[in-house]
Design a protein around this motif. Structure first.
Motif, PDB file in Angstrom:
ATOM      1  N   ASP A   1      16.496 -12.248   2.631  1.00 17.34           N
ATOM      2  CA  ASP A   1      15.900 -12.604   3.792  1.00 17.34           C
ATOM      3  C   ASP A   1      14.383 -12.028   3.804  1.00 17.34           C
ATOM      4  OD1 ASP A   1      15.261 -12.608   6.508  1.00 17.34           O
ATOM      5  OD2 ASP A   1      17.281 -12.392   7.195  1.00 17.34           O
TER       6      ASP A   1
ATOM      7  N   LYS B   1      13.802  -8.885   6.053  1.00 16.87           N
ATOM      8  CA  LYS B   1      14.527  -7.620   5.922  1.00 16.87           C
ATOM      9  C   LYS B   1      14.086  -7.204   4.313  1.00 16.87           C
ATOM     10  CE  LYS B   1      18.289  -8.951   8.726  1.00 16.87           C
ATOM     11  NZ  LYS B   1      19.688  -9.154   8.951  1.00 16.87           N
TER      12      LYS B   1
ATOM     13  N   PRO C   1      13.014  -7.603  18.593  1.00 18.76           N
ATOM     14  CA  PRO C   1      13.313  -6.415  17.984  1.00 18.76           C
ATOM     15  C   PRO C   1      14.557  -6.079  17.377  1.00 18.76           C
ATOM     16  CG  PRO C   1      12.451  -6.311  20.291  1.00 18.76           C
ATOM     17  CD  PRO C   1      12.334  -7.761  19.848  1.00 18.76           C
ATOM     18  N   ALA C   2      15.491  -7.199  17.989  1.00 20.15           N
ATOM     19  CA  ALA C   2      16.868  -7.220  17.410  1.00 20.15           C
ATOM     20  C   ALA C   2      16.906  -7.468  16.024  1.00 20.15           C
ATOM     21  CB  ALA C   2      17.898  -8.207  18.250  1.00 20.15           C
TER      22      ALA C   2
ATOM     23  N   ALA D   1      15.107  -6.121  13.805  1.00 22.35           N
ATOM     24  CA  ALA D   1      14.744  -4.883  13.273  1.00 22.35           C
ATOM     25  C   ALA D   1      13.824  -5.172  11.721  1.00 22.35           C
ATOM     26  CB  ALA D   1      15.926  -3.949  12.944  1.00 22.35           C
ATOM     27  N   ALA D   2      13.061  -6.028  11.893  1.00 21.57           N
ATOM     28  CA  ALA D   2      12.020  -6.187  10.581  1.00 21.57           C
ATOM     29  C   ALA D   2      11.175  -5.090  10.614  1.00 21.57           C
ATOM     30  CB  ALA D   2      11.314  -7.626  10.750  1.00 21.57           C
ATOM     31  N   SER D   3      11.332  -4.297   9.217  1.00 19.84           N
ATOM     32  CA  SER D   3      10.417  -3.235   8.998  1.00 19.84           C
ATOM     33  C   SER D   3       8.873  -3.640   8.878  1.00 19.84           C
ATOM     34  CB  SER D   3      10.920  -2.348   7.835  1.00 19.84           C
ATOM     35  OG  SER D   3      11.176  -3.175   6.939  1.00 19.84           O
ATOM     36  N   TYR D   4       8.715  -4.783   8.496  1.00 19.82           N
ATOM     37  CA  TYR D   4       7.305  -5.067   8.196  1.00 19.82           C
ATOM     38  C   TYR D   4       6.473  -5.922   9.381  1.00 19.82           C
ATOM     39  CZ  TYR D   4       5.121  -3.590   3.571  1.00 19.82           C
ATOM     40  OH  TYR D   4       4.570  -2.857   3.021  1.00 19.82           O
ATOM     41  N   ALA D   5       7.267  -6.422  10.385  1.00 24.56           N
ATOM     42  CA  ALA D   5       6.564  -7.143  11.352  1.00 24.56           C
ATOM     43  C   ALA D   5       5.320  -6.796  11.719  1.00 24.56           C
ATOM     44  CB  ALA D   5       7.716  -6.976  12.775  1.00 24.56           C
TER      45      ALA D   5
ATOM     46  N   ASN E   1       7.312  -7.350  19.936  1.00 23.29           N
ATOM     47  CA  ASN E   1       8.099  -6.492  18.972  1.00 23.29           C
ATOM     48  C   ASN E   1       8.338  -5.115  19.415  1.00 23.29           C
ATOM     49  OD1 ASN E   1       7.618  -5.115  15.621  1.00 23.29           O
ATOM     50  ND2 ASN E   1       8.965  -6.463  16.296  1.00 23.29           N
TER      51      ASN E   1
ATOM     52  N   GLY F   1       9.199  -4.676  22.649  1.00 18.36           N
ATOM     53  CA  GLY F   1      10.022  -4.869  23.782  1.00 18.36           C
ATOM     54  C   GLY F   1       9.380  -4.901  24.965  1.00 18.36           C
TER      55      GLY F   1
ATOM     56  N   SER G   1       1.772   6.321  12.638  1.00 21.09           N
ATOM     57  CA  SER G   1       2.727   7.203  12.052  1.00 21.09           C
ATOM     58  C   SER G   1       2.501   7.244  10.783  1.00 21.09           C
ATOM     59  CB  SER G   1       4.060   6.457  12.290  1.00 21.09           C
ATOM     60  OG  SER G   1       4.197   5.204  11.832  1.00 21.09           O
TER      61      SER G   1
ATOM     62  N   GLN H   1       6.477   4.384   7.901  1.00 20.04           N
ATOM     63  CA  GLN H   1       7.371   4.576   9.033  1.00 20.04           C
ATOM     64  C   GLN H   1       7.272   3.270   9.941  1.00 20.04           C
ATOM     65  OE1 GLN H   1       8.325   7.787  10.403  1.00 20.04           O
ATOM     66  NE2 GLN H   1       8.778   6.896  12.423  1.00 20.04           N
ATOM     67  N   LEU H   2       8.974   3.301  10.251  1.00 19.34           N
ATOM     68  CA  LEU H   2       9.137   2.068  11.132  1.00 19.34           C
ATOM     69  C   LEU H   2       9.077   2.731  12.695  1.00 19.34           C
ATOM     70  CD1 LEU H   2      12.413   1.178   9.602  1.00 19.34           C
ATOM     71  CD2 LEU H   2      10.309   0.390   9.037  1.00 19.34           C
ATOM     72  N   PRO H   3       8.491   1.362  13.348  1.00 25.42           N
ATOM     73  CA  PRO H   3       8.402   1.770  14.861  1.00 25.42           C
ATOM     74  C   PRO H   3       9.510   2.247  15.430  1.00 25.42           C
ATOM     75  CG  PRO H   3       7.308  -0.201  14.530  1.00 25.42           C
ATOM     76  CD  PRO H   3       8.104   0.338  13.172  1.00 25.42           C
TER      77      PRO H   3
ATOM     78  N   ARG I   1      10.899   1.635  18.215  1.00 26.81           N
ATOM     79  CA  ARG I   1      11.879   0.490  18.778  1.00 26.81           C
ATOM     80  C   ARG I   1      12.648  -0.084  17.597  1.00 26.81           C
ATOM     81  NH1 ARG I   1      13.534  -1.675  23.592  1.00 26.81           N
ATOM     82  NH2 ARG I   1      14.355  -3.672  22.766  1.00 26.81           N
ATOM     83  N   ILE I   2      11.966  -0.184  16.327  1.00 26.00           N
ATOM     84  CA  ILE I   2      12.863  -0.946  15.354  1.00 26.00           C
ATOM     85  C   ILE I   2      13.844   0.013  14.488  1.00 26.00           C
ATOM     86  CG2 ILE I   2      12.463  -1.740  13.059  1.00 26.00           C
ATOM     87  CD1 ILE I   2       9.845  -3.037  13.888  1.00 26.00           C
TER      88      ILE I   2
ATOM     89  N   ASN J   1      16.741  -0.187  16.868  1.00 26.86           N
ATOM     90  CA  ASN J   1      17.728  -1.472  16.752  1.00 26.86           C
ATOM     91  C   ASN J   1      18.400  -1.382  15.425  1.00 26.86           C
ATOM     92  OD1 ASN J   1      16.890  -3.157  18.761  1.00 26.86           O
ATOM     93  ND2 ASN J   1      14.935  -3.418  17.839  1.00 26.86           N
ATOM     94  N   LEU J   2      18.016  -0.823  14.444  1.00 25.73           N
ATOM     95  CA  LEU J   2      18.629  -0.667  13.187  1.00 25.73           C
ATOM     96  C   LEU J   2      19.802   0.411  13.258  1.00 25.73           C
ATOM     97  CD1 LEU J   2      15.617  -0.142  10.669  1.00 25.73           C
ATOM     98  CD2 LEU J   2      17.503  -1.847  10.497  1.00 25.73           C
TER      99      LEU J   2
ATOM    100  N   ASP K   1      21.241  -4.946   1.932  1.00 22.31           N
ATOM    101  CA  ASP K   1      21.473  -5.766   3.495  1.00 22.31           C
ATOM    102  C   ASP K   1      22.551  -6.845   3.331  1.00 22.31           C
ATOM    103  OD1 ASP K   1      19.829  -4.705   5.812  1.00 22.31           O
ATOM    104  OD2 ASP K   1      20.569  -6.966   6.233  1.00 22.31           O
ATOM    105  N   ASP K   2      22.631  -7.556   2.235  1.00 21.17           N
ATOM    106  CA  ASP K   2      23.433  -8.982   2.146  1.00 21.17           C
ATOM    107  C   ASP K   2      24.738  -8.605   1.836  1.00 21.17           C
ATOM    108  OD1 ASP K   2      20.855  -9.797   2.772  1.00 21.17           O
ATOM    109  OD2 ASP K   2      20.622 -10.950   0.988  1.00 21.17           O
TER     110      ASP K   2
END
Lengths: 527, 306, 307
Positions: A40, A43, A117-118, A120-124, A137, A139, A447, C40-42, C44-45, C48-49, C82-83
């Motif tokens: 995907d 993901k 946001p749901a 949860a794509a880390s590269y968005a 993204n 929210g 970050s 680093q993931l935001p 918010r994400i 969600n994860l 993930d899949d």
């Protein structure tokens, strides 16, 4: 344990043993390193995943043989005069692998999905230049309709940006901008990605995935350029052990290696001349200083530690592949960049650097009776270990006592983000062709600024640059920002990465490029 | 108790022959065994070779002008060379391989010794208590050991190393904790048979408490089998440590062990064979001699086979 | 016999439970989580994860959910791949691990017993020492050293065998990994077999049989091998366990899919679900294998059978 799966496996296993495996005329065997997390596009996050997913999906633009953006699913586009509105015309013959047409709606669906946001794509964040993308993204906006991606009709797509973005067409080649088959996702939900359901729009389609072994693809007969595909399918092999991979290459089991043990470089040059493709790669290997923690908030200490690193020895001697020493932050050859600004002591002969570093360390209050103690963290890897061992020995000459500490990648980044380090190894590979991608690593609030370097002056220049529409003045501002950071010795750049492919002479059409992207559709294999 | 019985078969080979229940046990038996051991040439030669190896790894570093962690900036990837004094060559960081090999030998030996010690302490305590108390306690304690046999320890050691970082102490304890089970079995078997002997009866009649009896009368009589078992355990641990090193769970740089050196050397065996050859030679010599010594001791204490 | 098997199985449940609980909590206490990456993931994400993987609830609730899931045969999702779910992955890897392990097991038993018997029959002759030496080398040369050497010789230089990969299960692809995996066990089994064979050959009833003039070959097969097998059989339980863990290295060197490789990757990547899943799976498998070995032992050993 689902029994039918086992039975199915054994049946297929014996069938495969008994029957002759279908003979592919030109199957490309590619050593791909790690196992993909997913197929995907929303993901994934690694280059090994990009190699697979980039072969089976295609965005509005796509990479040519030199990784430059060219028309992909869109056959043409127009850009508004202020540079913020892009209108794409999709190809009439752009279809999904199940025969359904690729529509502008699929793109809208994909962009909304990745920003949701749901998901949860880390590269968005890579598509944050799109209007309201960041707000959705994070929210702040919950109506996805406000995203700056609109379908004008089935084959026309309009994308509105927050501000002019010179690298946007390049960003659209990235997997975060791939379309998703709306009709399949809506019918199958999360299971759309399973091998039996997946529908793609790239030149190849996945046919088999055995975790820990390989992903296999085959030509997608619905692809608009199907007729010109020379490779019939690709086997992307999972194998982390690079020296085992090289042996398999030598035995003819792999056609392309995407990494090889650096120690074997000379051997490869002598025994397989020209097959190892070692070229500069848009990536920086650096050591972060922890600005939160004295004495690393002292510019003199940082400068001394950085100066004492003999970069000329690391590439050719310690690693053996001749990485270019890095005295600046932005890798050479990035688009939209001005002159590279190296640290002012770059040209000094090494013994003088050491002398000056000693003086700086002494000025900062450290000496024989009161040696500076540093813990140097790196994530587990043979190359990182070697660099760390060498740097520790170089610092020893200043009277600095360095202790080495290694941990797995996950732990390493989790802890350096929390600030639990003195000096730590880090690296960055370009996501898109622009200096901002690297300079952002030192920006106050982001970050990925692991060392918490904070310079109001640097941040101010960066903000100015982001509003500047004239490319030339923007480049100047970025150079200025880089200078500020380098004068501060905010972190110690060590070397610029090399991409290290080994390509069998049987494979033609493999062109080296600074982004190390080589789509299978440009390759041919001679038997 | 089928479970314990079947493992006793495995342990049988280690048990001294108790057929002659009246023979005075102790020094003379050991002396006999030692005499038999000295007749075993392979074992005897192994003792000398191993001794020499240990000695060299302990005092060798004092005679080498290079430290195990200091690069020689003039000599990266140098093949073995007498002119520069790098008799074993240097590695990719310019570090002297002789110094590193000796140092690695030391670390490997230390891991093996400490881990063996851990397994002996736990195993002897546990086994002798179970064997001496006997009955239900014994049954439950040994049942527990049986079940523990079924755990995939190496996975736990890997998890420990992953989670708490590459800590040498943890490595000792982790590996030692894996090996104590077999030790406990052997010791328990021994204690069971010792328990019925007259001198223990006498001690009991004299009013000694169980733990005193275990400490003063039983433990000393376990020396033979424990020593044999230890010689068999040490190579096992060295191999386990090198296995963990290969997977990347070994000791922290600049510390090193033979396993780590071999794992690194194996990758470059064609281009820099000296990085593999010397540590591998040391490791294999060490393991071979230990195996011969272990065999020799077993044969010496268990005359049935000869 | 059935009652025994049942009792045996039941008594392992508490151990399984304790091991599972310990692993569960230790993993959560460990530094680094499945979503810590170079980038680093935001927040918010991340949130969600965590919600997606049920990691946002209190630890005890997570533990309870997991435990009830396990009882229902659900080992949860893999956080990294993930899949697939953990059960998916284990059932994909299982056949590979079984074929590899099973072949190595068979090879180790056959060659080990054969070498042991030859050694015992020719005790203290040059062929005995020769076998002992060859077998010893198999035992002490670490597999991660032997494997690349064999790959170089047979795969790269001679080109007789594939260097790695599963190759649709062709026999040639299995040769090297199976040999590497079996070697240490060939050594242990042959030593056990030799020892117990010598003992049996010295026992009274064999002497009697020999005195009665039964042909030597017949005598060996009919009278000596079966009782001499007992210690070997009792070693098979632990050996099966070692084979499973030994496959960690073999799978990663030869690039074979399999549970060992999945475990290592999961441990390195903090894939809690996958680590726990593989540990539970290994434990259950080893317990079952040990049980089978015990039953075989009982069938072979007249002393036990009589009870």
């Amino acid at each position: 344990m689902p029994k039918h799966r086992l039975t199915a496996f054994f049946l297929s296993f014996f069938a495969a043993v008994l029957l002759v495996a279908p003979a592919y005329a030109a199957m490309l065997n590619l050593h791909n390193g790690g196992d993909p997390a997913s197929l995907d596009p929303h993901k994934i996050s690694g280059d090994w995943e990009n190699r697979i997913v980039g072969d089976i999906f295609e965005g509005l633009t796509t990479e040519d043989v030199g990784a430059n953006p060219i028309a992909g699913q869109a056959e043409s586009w127009t850009i508004s005069d202020d540079g913020t509105v892009y209108t794409f015309k999709l190809r009439d013959n752009a279809n999904w692998s199940d025969g359904q047409p690729v529509t502008a709606g699929d793109f809208v669906f994909a962009f909304q999905r990745i920003m949701d946001p749901a998901t949860a794509a880390s590269y968005a964040y890579l598509q944050y230049p799109i209007k309201n993308a960041e707000a959705i993204n994070s929210g702040k906006i919950t109506d996805f309709g406000e995203l700056g991606v609109k379908a004008l009709d089935d084959k026309t797509l309009e994308i509105t940006l927050e501000q002019p973005t010179p690298f946007f067409l390049g960003a659209l080649t990235h997997y975060t901008a791939y379309p998703i088959p709306k009709h399949v996702v809506e019918a199958k939900g999360d299971d759309w990605i399973k091998m039996e359901n997946i529908v793609v729009n790239g030149p190849y389609k996945p046919v088999e995935w055995i975790p820990g072994a390989h992903v296999t693809t085959a030509k997608n007969d619905q692809y608009y350029d199907f007729a010109s595909l020379k490779i019939d399918g690709v086997k992307f092999f999972v194998l982390e052990d690079q020296s085992a991979a090289l042996k398999r290459y030598r035995a003819g089991e792999f056609d392309i290696l995407t990494a090889f043990p650096k120690d074997q470089y000379q051997w490869l040059e002598e025994n397989h001349p020209g097959e190892a493709r070692v070229v500069p790669f848009a990536g920086l290997y650096y050591y972060v200083f922890n600005h939160r923690k004295p004495p690393f908030d002292d510019a003199r200490v940082r400068k001394a530690l950085s100066m004492a690193i003999n970069r000329e020895v690391i590439g050719p001697q310690i690693l053996g592949t001749g990485e270019l020493p890095a005295y600046s932050w932005v890798p050479p050859g990035m688009a939209n960049s001005g002159e590279s600004s190296e640290v002012d002591w770059a040209e000094m002969p090494y013994p003088e650097k050491v002398e000056m570093a000693k003086t700086l360390i002494a000025e900062a209050g450290y000496g024989k009776d009161n040696p500076l103690k540093v813990t140097l963290r790196y994530n587990t890897s043979d190359n990182h270990k070697r660099v760390a061992v060498a740097v520790a020995a170089m610092w020893k000459a200043l009277g600095v006592e360095a202790k080495l500490y290694n941990s797995e990648l996950k732990v390493h980044y989790a802890e350096i983000r929390k600030g639990e380090f003195d000096v730590a190894r880090a690296g960055w590979l370009a996501d898109y062709n622009d200096p901002v991608n690297f300079l952002d690593l030192l920006k106050g609030s982001t970050s990925n600024n692991y060392g918490a370097y904070s310079s109001p002056e640097f941040d101010k220049v960066m903000d100015q640059a982001s509003l500047e529409t004239d490319l030339e003045s923007r480049a100047k501002l970025l150079t200025q920002a880089e200078e500020i950071a380098m004068d501060d010795n905010a972190a110690a750049p060590i070397y610029f990465y090399l991409s290290e492919n080994v390509v069998s002479p049987k494979i033609k059409g493999f062109e080296d490029n600074a982004f190390d992207i080589h789509r299978t559709r440009w390759l041919t294999k001679e038997e | 108790m089928l479970g314990s019985e079947k493992r006793d078969a495995l342990v049988d080979a280690l048990e001294p022959d108790h057929g002659d229940g009246f023979a005075p046990k102790g020094r003379s038996l050991t002396e006999d065994a030692m005499r038999r051991f000295r007749r075993n040439k392979a074992a005897l030669v192994s003792v000398y070779v191993l001794g020499a190896l240990i000695l060299v790894s302990l005092i060798g570093p004092f005679f080498i002008p290079f430290g195990y962690e200091d690069p020689d900036w003039a000599a990266f990837r140098l093949p073995p060379d007498f002119a520069s004094g790098h008799y074993f060559g240097t590695d990719q960081n310019g570090r002297d391989m002789l110094a590193r090999t000796l140092y690695g030998t030391r670390v490997s030996l230390m891991v093996a010794l400490v881990a063996t010690l851990v397994s002996i302490v736990i195993g002897v305590t546990y086994g002798s208590i179970a064997g001496y108390l006997g009955g239900r306690t014994d049954a439950i304690m040994m049942r527990f050991v049986d079940i523990m046999y079924a755990l995939p320890y190496i996975l736990f050691v890997i998890l420990l190393m992953v989670i708490f970082g590459r800590n040498v102490i943890l490595l000792f304890i982790g590996i030692g904790a894996v090996e104590w089970l077999t030790m406990a079995r052997i010791v328990r078997g021994q204690t069971l048979s010792l328990r019925e002997r007259e001198f223990i009866e006498a001690a009991r009649a004299a009013g000694l408490k169980p733990f005193q009896i275990i400490r003063r009368h039983i433990a000393p009589n376990l020396v033979g089998p424990v020593v044999i078992f230890a010689t068999l355990t040490v190579p096992e641990i060295i191999v386990t440590e090198s296995f963990l090193s290969y997977l990347g769970f070994g000791v922290q740089e600049p510390l090193t062990s033979l396993g780590t050196l071999i794992a690194e050397g194996a990758d470059v065996m064609e281009v820099m064979p000296w990085l593999l050859g010397f540590p591998a030679g040391f490791l294999i010599t060490m393991l071979l001699t230990l195996a011969f010594i272990g065999d020799g001791l077993r044969d010496a204490f268990d005359p049935k086979d000869v | 016999m059935l009652g025994f098997a049942l009792r045996r199985l039941l008594s392992t449940i508490p151990v399984l439970w304790i091991a599972l609980t310990l692993c569960f909590f230790i993993l959560r206490l460990a530094p680094g989580g499945p979503f810590d990456e170079e980038r680093q993931l935001p927040e918010r994400i991340l949130a969600n994860l965590r919600a997606h993987y049920n990691l946002d609830k209190p630890l005890l609730v997570q533990y309870w959910d997991y435990l009830t899931g396990v009882l229902m045969g659900d080992l949860g999702p893999s956080y990294i791949t993930d899949d697939f779910t953990v059960v998916d992955l284990i059932s994909i890897g299982l056949p590979y691990t079984f074929i590899l392990g099973g072949c190595a097991f068979a090879l180790a038993i056959l060659v080990g017993i054969f070498a042991g018997v030859i050694g015992a029959l020719n005790q203290n002759t040059s062929s005995d020492y020769g076998i002992a030496l060859v077998v010893m080398i198999g035992l002490i040369v670490p597999n991660f050293l032997l494997a690349p050497i064999l790959q170089l010789v047979f795969g790269v230089s001679l080109g007789w065998l594939p260097v790695g990969g599963w190759g649709e299960g062709k026999l040639s692809h299995l040769v090297l990994p199976v040999i590497i995996l079996a070697l240490p066990h060939v050594a242990r089994i042959s030593r056990l077999m030799r020892g117990s064979m010598i003992e049996v050959l010295g026992a009274n009833y064999i002497r009697t049989a020999r005195a009665k003039g039964i042909g030597a070959r017949l005598m060996i097969t009919r009278h000596a091998i079966k009782p001499a097998l007992l210690p070997v059989v009792s070693y098979l339980g632990p050996a099966a366990g070692y084979l499973l863990t030994g496959s960690l290295v073999v799978e990663s060197i030869f690039g074979l899919p399999g549970i060992g490789q999945y475990f290592i990757n999961a441990a390195l990547n903090r894939d809690y679900g996958m680590v726990l899943g593989t540990v539970i799976f290994y434990m259950v498998l080893i317990i079952l294998l040990n049980l089978v070995v015990d039953l075989v032992y009982a069938l072979l050993d007249p002393k036990v059978r009589a009870r």
